[in-house]
Design an enzyme around this catalytic site. Structure first.
Site, PDB file in Angstrom:
ATOM      1  N   HIS A 153     -10.288  -4.866  -3.051  1.00  0.00           N
ATOM      2  CA  HIS A 153      -8.952  -5.084  -2.476  1.00  0.00           C
ATOM      3  C   HIS A 153      -9.081  -5.512  -1.032  1.00  0.00           C
ATOM      4  O   HIS A 153      -9.911  -4.999  -0.278  1.00  0.00           O
ATOM      5  CB  HIS A 153      -8.074  -3.839  -2.592  1.00  0.00           C
ATOM      6  CG  HIS A 153      -8.720  -2.568  -2.119  1.00  0.00           C
ATOM      7  ND1 HIS A 153      -9.646  -1.889  -2.876  1.00  0.00           N
ATOM      8  CD2 HIS A 153      -8.578  -1.868  -0.974  1.00  0.00           C
ATOM      9  CE1 HIS A 153     -10.038  -0.816  -2.210  1.00  0.00           C
ATOM     10  NE2 HIS A 153      -9.414  -0.780  -1.049  1.00  0.00           N
ATOM     11  N   ASP A 197       0.849  -1.196   0.000  1.00  0.00           N
ATOM     12  CA  ASP A 197       0.000   0.000   0.000  1.00  0.00           C
ATOM     13  C   ASP A 197       0.890   1.254   0.000  1.00  0.00           C
ATOM     14  O   ASP A 197       1.893   1.313   0.708  1.00  0.00           O
ATOM     15  CB  ASP A 197      -0.906  -0.019   1.237  1.00  0.00           C
ATOM     16  CG  ASP A 197      -2.031   0.998   1.148  1.00  0.00           C
ATOM     17  OD1 ASP A 197      -3.199   0.580   1.089  1.00  0.00           O
ATOM     18  OD2 ASP A 197      -1.748   2.215   1.149  1.00  0.00           O
ATOM     19  N   ILE A 198       0.498   2.243  -0.787  1.00  0.00           N
ATOM     20  CA  ILE A 198       1.294   3.473  -0.900  1.00  0.00           C
ATOM     21  C   ILE A 198       1.232   4.304   0.383  1.00  0.00           C
ATOM     22  O   ILE A 198       2.104   5.135   0.632  1.00  0.00           O
ATOM     23  CB  ILE A 198       0.793   4.303  -2.114  1.00  0.00           C
ATOM     24  CG1 ILE A 198       1.864   5.243  -2.615  1.00  0.00           C
ATOM     25  CG2 ILE A 198      -0.486   5.084  -1.772  1.00  0.00           C
ATOM     26  CD1 ILE A 198       1.538   5.870  -3.979  1.00  0.00           C
ATOM     27  N   HIS A 235      -7.104  -5.614   2.419  1.00  0.00           N
ATOM     28  CA  HIS A 235      -5.967  -5.065   3.150  1.00  0.00           C
ATOM     29  C   HIS A 235      -5.402  -6.154   4.065  1.00  0.00           C
ATOM     30  O   HIS A 235      -6.152  -6.770   4.838  1.00  0.00           O
ATOM     31  CB  HIS A 235      -6.400  -3.906   4.053  1.00  0.00           C
ATOM     32  CG  HIS A 235      -6.898  -2.683   3.353  1.00  0.00           C
ATOM     33  ND1 HIS A 235      -6.104  -1.589   3.128  1.00  0.00           N
ATOM     34  CD2 HIS A 235      -8.112  -2.367   2.846  1.00  0.00           C
ATOM     35  CE1 HIS A 235      -6.801  -0.643   2.520  1.00  0.00           C
ATOM     36  NE2 HIS A 235      -8.036  -1.087   2.334  1.00  0.00           N
TER      37      HIS A 235
HETATM   38  P1  DGP Z   1      -9.531   1.813   0.629  1.00  0.00           P
HETATM   39  O1  DGP Z   1      -9.512   3.104   1.377  1.00  0.00           O
HETATM   40  O2  DGP Z   1     -10.018   0.622   1.443  1.00  0.00           O
HETATM   41  O3  DGP Z   1     -10.260   1.966  -0.696  1.00  0.00           O
HETATM   42  O4  DGP Z   1      -8.005   1.496   0.328  1.00  0.00           O
HETATM   43  C1  DGP Z   1      -7.344   1.975  -0.798  1.00  0.00           C
HETATM   44  C2  DGP Z   1      -5.885   1.885  -0.521  1.00  0.00           C
HETATM   45  O5  DGP Z   1      -5.188   2.012  -1.739  1.00  0.00           O
HETATM   46  C3  DGP Z   1      -5.339   2.974   0.407  1.00  0.00           C
HETATM   47  O6  DGP Z   1      -4.856   2.368   1.611  1.00  0.00           O
HETATM   48  C4  DGP Z   1      -4.221   3.621  -0.380  1.00  0.00           C
HETATM   49  C5  DGP Z   1      -3.970   2.650  -1.514  1.00  0.00           C
HETATM   50  N1  DGP Z   1      -3.600   3.270  -2.762  1.00  0.00           N
HETATM   51  C6  DGP Z   1      -4.281   4.234  -3.439  1.00  0.00           C
HETATM   52  N2  DGP Z   1      -3.647   4.557  -4.574  1.00  0.00           N
HETATM   53  C7  DGP Z   1      -2.532   3.775  -4.621  1.00  0.00           C
HETATM   54  C8  DGP Z   1      -1.475   3.652  -5.557  1.00  0.00           C
HETATM   55  O7  DGP Z   1      -1.411   4.312  -6.594  1.00  0.00           O
HETATM   56  N3  DGP Z   1      -0.506   2.729  -5.256  1.00  0.00           N
HETATM   57  C9  DGP Z   1      -0.545   1.963  -4.129  1.00  0.00           C
HETATM   58  N4  DGP Z   1       0.453   1.109  -3.933  1.00  0.00           N
HETATM   59  N5  DGP Z   1      -1.540   2.054  -3.235  1.00  0.00           N
HETATM   60  C10 DGP Z   1      -2.521   2.951  -3.473  1.00  0.00           C
END
Ligand code: DGP
Length: 121
Positions: A107, A32-33, A109
């Site tokens: 997704h 996660d970013i 987590h």
């Molecule tokens: P949610 O809030 O449950 O929809 O989680 C989305 C997650 O995705 C959040 O923890 C941040 C992650 N995220 C968003 N954009 C990116 C990205 O471009 N790259 C990565 N690695 N993670 C991302």
């Protein structure tokens, strides 16, 4: 939103860089970013699915596989509970905006590496 604009579809296609930890024909897992714990991995289906709110019967296999992959990654990263059921990790689906979903591609987590409280905020 069009599938071609989906951030996670772009990650699956390699159009947006990501730090991958696992990939097969059904799923991709990457860091996660914006990690909320020392370990924060996202496990996503290769197929675009909006979220749990739009699961169809034919998606049952991929969702089960997401959990199995999460278990294997957690073990590889040393997060699995020991014989006394200490350590551990959390698996979370946010479903809809009020629950915290911000990316509308399913997704899971996988969060671990610190003690967590309950209930979540
Ligand atoms: P949610 O809030 O449950 O929809 O989680 C989305 C997650 O995705 C959040 O923890 C941040 C992650 N995220 C968003 N954009 C990116 C990205 O471009 N790259 C990565 N690695 N993670 C991302």
């Amino acid at each position: 939103m069009d599938i071609k604009d989906c951030i996670f579809c772009k990650i699956v296609r390699g159009e947006i860089p990501s730090k991958g930890v696992y990939r097969d024909d059904l799923v991709y897992a990457f860091h996660d970013i914006n990690p909320v714990a020392p370990t924060h991995i996202l496990i996503i289906p290769i197929k675009h699915i909006v979220g749990v709110q739009s699961l169809e019967p034919e998606d049952e296999c991929v969702v089960g596989h997401m959990f199995y992959v999460a278990r294997r990654i957690a073990e590889d990263l040393g997060l699995a509970p020991d014989e006394d059921l200490n350590r551990g990790y959390r698996l979370v689906f946010n479903v809809g905006r009020d629950a915290g979903q911000s990316v509308f591609h399913l997704h899971l987590h996988l969060i671990g590496g610190r003690r967590m409280s309950w209930p979540p905020g």
